[in-house]
Motif scaffolding. Structure first.
Motif: not given
Ligand code: F6R
Length: 250
Positions: A34-40, A65-68, A131-135, A137-141, A166-168, A201-203
């Motif tokens: 599982l992943a955290t973040g806004g996406t799931p 979970n992917l990360d902490e 998984l989500g994806i960072g702006e 292209g990161h996955i997990g951290f 930082s929004r959290y 932002s993910k485009a």
């Molecule tokens: C979360 C994680 C991160 C997020 C990514 C997208 O466990 O591993 O890779 O999936 O930063 O974050 P959101 O969904 O907030 O855009």
């Protein structure tokens, strides 16, 4: 790597929730990454709604979970532990001992990372990794530049990731500087991968992921090397990819 295009965030979440529910219903002992973040978040809400309506049981399911973040306690409101309980685990019947999340406050954080990888190896990789994806292209951290053979490890977060997260937090300097994350190799051990992307932002990241060879400059592009990876992206997230494709066809 398969691409599923959906209209918006709601349709993406519905696709993901149904995908996960199918796994849980067909294998009551399924191992979910599982992943955290806004996406799931909306996906998790839908799982909770289903649990209330249909009582789909998670009694024998286990989650990884992917990360902490490093340096904050599991019960800190900003930890990914707290996130997962607040957005999912508090509302379904998963036993606490079947929930695996790295402990960011471990006295020996490097040992914690190898113990976590050992757990993943013991189960032979998770059955389905969300998984989500960072702006960027990161996955997990796993930030750009991370070698593809990296297992669970400690990372120094980039400024862009700290700013995005930082929004959290009260402010960007309250965002921890380090995190413990499954590595790219740990993620690739999953039998199936479902990556979700929503919003403009993910485009760029989605475009980078699908064009060209897989490269450490876009960690998510490694999913091209996985036999069973599905990317579910909404109209805004695929906008650059689609625009480029239609330009090359005109
Ligand atoms: C979360 C994680 C991160 C997020 C990514 C997208 O466990 O591993 O890779 O999936 O930063 O974050 P959101 O969904 O907030 O855009």
């Amino acid at each position: 790597m398969k691409l599923v295009k959906v209209k918006g965030h709601e349709e993406m979440s519905e696709f993901a929730a149904n995908y996960i529910l199918d796994k849980v219903k067909s294998n009551c002992q399924v191992k979910l990454g599982l992943a955290t973040g806004g996406t799931p978040v909306r996906t998790y809400e839908m799982l909770i709604e289903d649990f209330r309506r249909n009582y789909t049981s998670y009694q024998n399911v286990s989650t990884y979970n992917l990360d902490e973040y490093v340096g904050i306690a599991p019960d800190d409101p900003n930890s990914y532990h707290s996130f997962m309980f607040k957005h999912l685990f508090d509302y379904i019947n998963i036993p606490r001992e079947k929930v695996y999340i790295p402990n960011g406050l471990s006295a020996d954080i490097h040992q914690e990372a190898s113990n976590y990888e050992y757990i993943i190896d013991q189960i032979g990789g998770v059955d389905l990794q969300l998984l989500g994806i960072g702006e960027n292209g990161h996955i997990g951290f796993n930030e750009p530049g991370t070698p593809f053979d990296t297992e669970t490890h400690i990372v120094t977060l980039t400024e862009s990731t700290r700013r995005a997260n930082s929004r959290y937090f009260e402010s960007v300097d309250k965002v921890p500087e380090k995190a413990i994350t499954m590595g790219i190799a740990s993620i690739l051990k999953s039998k199936e991968i479902l990556l979700l992307a929503s919003g403009e932002s993910k485009a760029e990241a989605i475009y980078q992921m699908f064009t060209g060879e897989s490269s450490i400059d876009c960690p998510a592009s490694v999913l091209k090397n996985h036999p069973n990876a599905v990317v579910v992206a909404d109209e805004k997230a695929v906008s650059k990819l689609i625009a480029t494709m239609s330009m090359s066809h005109s």
